[in-house]
Design a protein around this motif. Structure first.
Motif, PDB file in Angstrom:
ATOM      1  N   SER A 230      29.403  31.314  33.312  1.00 57.15           N
ATOM      2  CA  SER A 230      28.261  30.519  33.783  1.00 57.15           C
ATOM      3  C   SER A 230      28.677  29.565  34.895  1.00 57.15           C
ATOM      4  O   SER A 230      27.929  29.352  35.862  1.00 57.15           O
ATOM      5  N   LEU A 231      29.875  29.007  34.767  1.00 55.72           N
ATOM      6  CA  LEU A 231      30.357  28.072  35.779  1.00 55.72           C
ATOM      7  C   LEU A 231      30.500  28.756  37.133  1.00 55.72           C
ATOM      8  O   LEU A 231      30.207  28.164  38.178  1.00 55.72           O
ATOM      9  N   GLY A 232      30.948  30.018  37.111  1.00 55.42           N
ATOM     10  CA  GLY A 232      31.073  30.752  38.362  1.00 55.42           C
ATOM     11  C   GLY A 232      29.751  30.875  39.087  1.00 55.42           C
ATOM     12  O   GLY A 232      29.707  30.874  40.323  1.00 55.42           O
ATOM     13  N   THR A 233      28.665  30.963  38.318  1.00 61.46           N
ATOM     14  CA  THR A 233      27.335  31.037  38.933  1.00 61.46           C
ATOM     15  C   THR A 233      26.908  29.681  39.477  1.00 61.46           C
ATOM     16  O   THR A 233      26.430  29.568  40.612  1.00 61.46           O
ATOM     17  N   VAL A 234      27.078  28.631  38.671  1.00 62.95           N
ATOM     18  CA  VAL A 234      26.660  27.285  39.081  1.00 62.95           C
ATOM     19  C   VAL A 234      27.402  26.839  40.337  1.00 62.95           C
ATOM     20  O   VAL A 234      26.801  26.344  41.298  1.00 62.95           O
ATOM     21  N   GLN A 254      42.039  29.283  36.676  1.00 65.90           N
ATOM     22  CA  GLN A 254      41.418  30.213  35.744  1.00 65.90           C
ATOM     23  C   GLN A 254      41.080  31.548  36.393  1.00 65.90           C
ATOM     24  O   GLN A 254      41.149  32.600  35.744  1.00 65.90           O
ATOM     25  N   GLY A 255      40.748  31.541  37.669  1.00 68.17           N
ATOM     26  CA  GLY A 255      40.512  32.807  38.360  1.00 68.17           C
ATOM     27  C   GLY A 255      41.756  33.673  38.356  1.00 68.17           C
ATOM     28  O   GLY A 255      41.700  34.889  38.123  1.00 68.17           O
ATOM     29  N   ALA A 256      42.911  33.045  38.610  1.00 63.34           N
ATOM     30  CA  ALA A 256      44.178  33.779  38.600  1.00 63.34           C
ATOM     31  C   ALA A 256      44.517  34.268  37.196  1.00 63.34           C
ATOM     32  O   ALA A 256      44.963  35.413  37.009  1.00 63.34           O
ATOM     33  N   GLU A 257      44.303  33.420  36.197  1.00 67.98           N
ATOM     34  CA  GLU A 257      44.691  33.793  34.836  1.00 67.98           C
ATOM     35  C   GLU A 257      43.764  34.849  34.244  1.00 67.98           C
ATOM     36  O   GLU A 257      44.210  35.709  33.470  1.00 67.98           O
ATOM     37  N   ALA A 277      36.573  36.406  37.576  1.00 70.72           N
ATOM     38  CA  ALA A 277      37.737  35.935  38.328  1.00 70.72           C
ATOM     39  C   ALA A 277      37.425  35.861  39.812  1.00 70.72           C
ATOM     40  O   ALA A 277      37.759  34.877  40.494  1.00 70.72           O
ATOM     41  N   ASN A 278      36.744  36.876  40.323  1.00 74.63           N
ATOM     42  CA  ASN A 278      36.377  36.892  41.741  1.00 74.63           C
ATOM     43  C   ASN A 278      35.441  35.736  42.074  1.00 74.63           C
ATOM     44  O   ASN A 278      35.598  35.069  43.103  1.00 74.63           O
ATOM     45  N   ALA A 279      34.470  35.484  41.187  1.00 72.79           N
ATOM     46  CA  ALA A 279      33.505  34.405  41.428  1.00 72.79           C
ATOM     47  C   ALA A 279      34.195  33.045  41.454  1.00 72.79           C
ATOM     48  O   ALA A 279      33.923  32.213  42.332  1.00 72.79           O
ATOM     49  N   HIS A 335      46.345  41.785  40.780  1.00 70.79           N
ATOM     50  CA  HIS A 335      45.097  42.387  40.303  1.00 70.79           C
ATOM     51  C   HIS A 335      44.520  43.305  41.374  1.00 70.79           C
ATOM     52  O   HIS A 335      44.495  42.964  42.561  1.00 70.79           O
ATOM     53  N   GLN A 336      44.049  44.461  40.968  1.00 73.88           N
ATOM     54  CA  GLN A 336      43.461  45.400  41.925  1.00 73.88           C
ATOM     55  C   GLN A 336      41.980  45.080  42.097  1.00 73.88           C
ATOM     56  O   GLN A 336      41.150  45.397  41.252  1.00 73.88           O
ATOM     57  N   TRP A 337      41.665  44.456  43.215  1.00 76.26           N
ATOM     58  CA  TRP A 337      40.291  44.025  43.479  1.00 76.26           C
ATOM     59  C   TRP A 337      39.470  45.189  44.020  1.00 76.26           C
ATOM     60  O   TRP A 337      39.954  46.001  44.797  1.00 76.26           O
ATOM     61  N   SER A 338      38.211  45.253  43.619  1.00 76.10           N
ATOM     62  CA  SER A 338      37.325  46.310  44.108  1.00 76.10           C
ATOM     63  C   SER A 338      36.887  45.983  45.530  1.00 76.10           C
ATOM     64  O   SER A 338      36.975  44.833  45.978  1.00 76.10           O
ATOM     65  N   PRO A 339      36.402  46.981  46.261  1.00 70.18           N
ATOM     66  CA  PRO A 339      36.039  46.758  47.674  1.00 70.18           C
ATOM     67  C   PRO A 339      34.994  45.676  47.907  1.00 70.18           C
ATOM     68  O   PRO A 339      34.938  45.094  48.991  1.00 70.18           O
ATOM     69  N   ASP A 340      34.165  45.389  46.901  1.00 69.82           N
ATOM     70  CA  ASP A 340      33.115  44.380  47.091  1.00 69.82           C
ATOM     71  C   ASP A 340      33.516  43.003  46.571  1.00 69.82           C
ATOM     72  O   ASP A 340      32.689  42.088  46.537  1.00 69.82           O
ATOM     73  N   GLN A 341      34.764  42.842  46.163  1.00 70.30           N
ATOM     74  CA  GLN A 341      35.243  41.548  45.674  1.00 70.30           C
ATOM     75  C   GLN A 341      36.168  40.925  46.718  1.00 70.30           C
ATOM     76  O   GLN A 341      37.254  41.442  46.975  1.00 70.30           O
ATOM     77  N   HIS A 342      35.725  39.822  47.312  1.00 67.14           N
ATOM     78  CA  HIS A 342      36.455  39.222  48.430  1.00 67.14           C
ATOM     79  C   HIS A 342      36.969  37.818  48.132  1.00 67.14           C
ATOM     80  O   HIS A 342      37.414  37.118  49.034  1.00 67.14           O
ATOM     81  N   GLY A 343      36.883  37.394  46.856  1.00 68.90           N
ATOM     82  CA  GLY A 343      37.322  36.047  46.516  1.00 68.90           C
ATOM     83  C   GLY A 343      38.778  35.805  46.866  1.00 68.90           C
ATOM     84  O   GLY A 343      39.126  34.765  47.440  1.00 68.90           O
TER      85      GLY A 343
END
Length: 698
Positions: A230-234, A254-257, A277-279, A335-343
């Motif tokens: 929820s925090l990632g959205t806010v 926390q994104g890294a962990e 994590a991306n958010a 971490h292997q990020w997907s093509p639409d994850q740019h964080g």
């Protein structure tokens, strides 16, 4: 504030008088003690009145503007907000406003107050961006708003404002995000008397208890994970560029962990964790100060700046835990990020972008410090098995992220090769200093260590093309600068040679170790043939300062470098590896790296030309050594050397030039001619980068 003035007045003896300017007078015949007390009361009341005046001056226009804006959306019968602005920013008012939001009864005045309290003035935002503190009269309100959310879970907070009509929820969520960033910022304080620092200071402990717990806990806890989700959205709302907030430091951690969890629990890779994590990383990516700390932090380091960063990051740890930047950066990269994850890309991208800011500014220095920290992690031999293993190197796992890292570090290759600014010599885009004001030294002691970092970036062919193109551009600028600044020629040439050797080491490492195993990852965004120039800070632009601010040859220097680099380092010399629609077979990746390796090979005649051109720009009289019978001059353009009989003519003219210049200069600056070489020079021997013929060659 008004209540405090009223309390002071109510506490005065009934026989004492107070004038309009808050001068307190004891009755005639009063004791010396009473007279002194009256003077103290006068000073206190006048100080409170002055602070109140400052608050009115600051907040009345902002609230009026916000009310006017919201009033356009409110019914004509809506009550107008006209109370004193200072009265609005109390903890009690914040509690009342939050309750109105939760009940769905918040009116235009409430929304206006939320916006005004959580919006920084331009000068306040600039202060934070430059590492300075700000004192906010509304801090008590910000604190009260945050603490009123104690006990609310993440979903409750993310739903605040959902009962309001129109865009009411959007306004509330933006205000909450700003509130969290401001109230958790250790550079933010309450305003005391006369606008000075007050008693309250921002930090992690000012956030709602549930948010604190979620940011400090192990993200494997389901309840805390839901709050983080929820925090990632806010936190995607509001002003994401507020600098120095503990909530952003916590989201980086926390994104890294969370990303690391997927490495140990493969079943989680396809679930919601990567998205959260991306958010979190993306939400924190605008806070460069937080990212700086999250990369540099090392509580065990001998570097006091790394320990200070670790102290700031410790706010994100529970029960006295410690934060280590190296491990968390590795968690993000692994971490292997997907093509639409740019964080993850956004976390690092700004480091290269801010190299273009004025050198010596806080933001430019902060970016430079962060670049050094990032480079040392990528080049650490202890991390090689994680970042550049033959079976799963970084470039194969995360090609887009590897390309971002190559673009990010390209502006700093001169620094990493050992170049430092000196009086009269200003080549670097950023010359970062530590907290004591000492210029940072490269984290790499030799070309082998720097080559280790480059090998990680070479694990993706597109990133390899970017970093090696930039590397050769840097090399040519350093050779040129050694002719302009003969006092620094030896060190500049050593730096150029160190960089070129590192480029070769990096490519050779990848070619030898991974040629049979690397799976080629076609570039996500196949660009035009000049792609590297779009992502790399142009070192050519630094040519104007190579000769020092007192020089009158700035424009010729730029033109001279541009004439050579433009024809020599362009993307058509180091070709794009492949079209993603037709990816190369696995065993051909090393072939493409081999072609780049040829393009970084040493070319002594080219080095002679660049150094000589730099010298001639500062000493135009020396150009006479290279005048030709047709009126042209070999130093005007590389084409004059590369075409016709220019190569042999260059050898003869340079021999005379270098001999005479070395006699005049206090030490040998130009490589002495090789008199034993009397054979004709063929174009294939000096063609720029392997089999490529120089521009203009027939």
């Amino acid at each position: 504030m008004i209540d405090r003035i009223k309390q002071n007045l109510a506490g005065l003896p009934t026989t004492w008088t107070v004038s309009d300017n808050f001068t307190v007078t004891a009755p005639k015949g009063a004791s010396a003690s009473d007279v002194n007390q009256a003077a103290n009361d006068t000073a206190s009341l006048q100080s409170l009145a002055e602070t109140l005046g400052h608050a009115i001056d600051k907040w009345a226009p902002k609230i009026s503007e916000a009310v006017a804006e919201l009033g356009q959306l409110a019914p004509s019968t809506a009550e107008k907000h006209t109370v004193n602005p200072d009265d609005q920013f109390t903890a009690q008012q914040a509690q009342t406003d939050l309750q109105a939001v939760r009940n769905g009864t918040a009116d235009a005045a409430t929304l206006a107050r939320l916006k005004a309290a959580t919006t920084l003035a331009a000068d306040e935002k600039d202060a934070l961006a430059n590492g300075k503190g700000v004192n906010l009269p509304q801090f008590e309100y910000l604190q009260g708003l945050s603490k009123s959310m104690n006990g609310m879970n993440g979903t409750d907070i993310a739903n605040l404002g959902s009962k309001l009509p129109g865009n009411g929820k959007d306004q509330v969520q933006a205000a909450i995000a700003n509130d969290f960033r401001l109230v958790s910022d250790t550079q933010v304080h309450s305003a005391g008397l006369n606008g000075g620092i007050g008693a309250l200071t921002g930090g992690m402990n000012q956030l709602p208890d549930t948010i604190q717990n979620a940011l400090k806990s192990k993200p494997s806890d389901l309840a805390e994970f839901n709050t983080l989700n929820s925090l990632g959205t806010v936190m995607s709302k509001g002003d994401t560029t507020i600098q120095g907030s503990d909530i952003n430091r916590g989201m980086m951690k926390q994104g890294a962990e969370i990303a690391a969890l997927t490495a140990t629990h493969s079943a989680l890779k396809d679930g919601p964790l990567p998205g959260v994590a991306n958010a979190l990383l993306n939400d924190a990516s605008g806070d460069h100060s937080a990212i700086h700390d999250s990369i540099l932090a090392n509580p065990n380091s001998s570097d006091p700046d790394a320990r200070a960063a670790a102290d700031r990051m410790s706010a994100t740890c529970a029960n006295g835990g410690k934060y280590y930047g190296n491990q968390h950066v590795l968690d993000i990269l692994q971490h292997q990020w997907s093509p639409d994850q740019h964080g993850a890309q956004n976390v690092f991208k700004w480091i290269g972008d801010d190299a273009t800011l004025p050198k010596g500014t806080f933001a430019n220095n902060e970016a430079g410090q962060t670049a050094y920290g990032l480079a040392s992690i990528l080049g650490d031999s202890n991390n090689k098995s994680l970042l550049n293993s033959p079976d799963n190197p970084l470039g194969a796992k995360n090609p887009a992220l590897t390309q971002t890292l190559a673009n990010t570090l390209s502006p700093y290759l001169g620094n990493l090769a050992g170049v430092t600014d000196a009086p009269g010599l200003s080549i670097l885009n950023s010359a970062p200093v530590d907290s004591s004001g000492h210029q940072l030294q490269s984290p790499f002691h030799d070309s082998g260590e720097l080559g280790g970092m480059l090998a990680v970036l070479d694990s993706d062919p597109q990133a390899a093309r970017t970093i090696n193109s930039a590397g050769m551009q840097w090399h040519d600028v350093l050779e040129y600068a050694s002719g302009v600044n003969t006092d620094h020629a030896a060190s500049l040439q050593a730096n150029a040679a160190n960089l070129q050797s590192a480029l070769n080491n990096g490519l050779t490492t990848d070619i030898n170790a991974h040629a049979a195993e690397r799976a080629y990852q076609a570039s996500q965004d196949y660009a035009n043939k000049g792609v590297f120039a779009d992502g790399v800070t142009s070192v050519v632009q630094t040519g104007a300062t190579i000769a020092g601010p007192e020089s009158a040859v700035a424009v010729p220097v730029v033109n001279g470098i541009a004439a050579t680099v433009d024809s020599y380092i362009k993307a058509d010399v180091i070709p794009n590896p492949a079209d993603p629609a037709h990816p190369l077979a696995d065993d051909k990746v090393s072939t493409e790296l081999q072609s780049i390796l040829k393009s970084t090979n040493n070319d002594t005649i080219r080095d002679e030309y660049l150094q000589t051109q730099g010298y001639v720009q500062k000493h135009p009289e020396a150009a006479s050594y290279f005048e030709q019978s047709d009126g042209s001059n070999l130093t005007e353009n590389w084409n004059n050397v590369a075409s016709g009989d220019g190569l042999n003519t260059w050898r003869n003219d340079y021999n005379r030039f270098s001999h005479d210049m070395n006699l005049q200069l206090p030490e040998t600056v130009f490589n002495p001619p090789n008199n034993s070489n009397t054979t004709p020079i063929n174009e294939s021997e000096i063609a720029p980068r392997g089999d490529q013929k120089p521009p203009g060659a027939k």
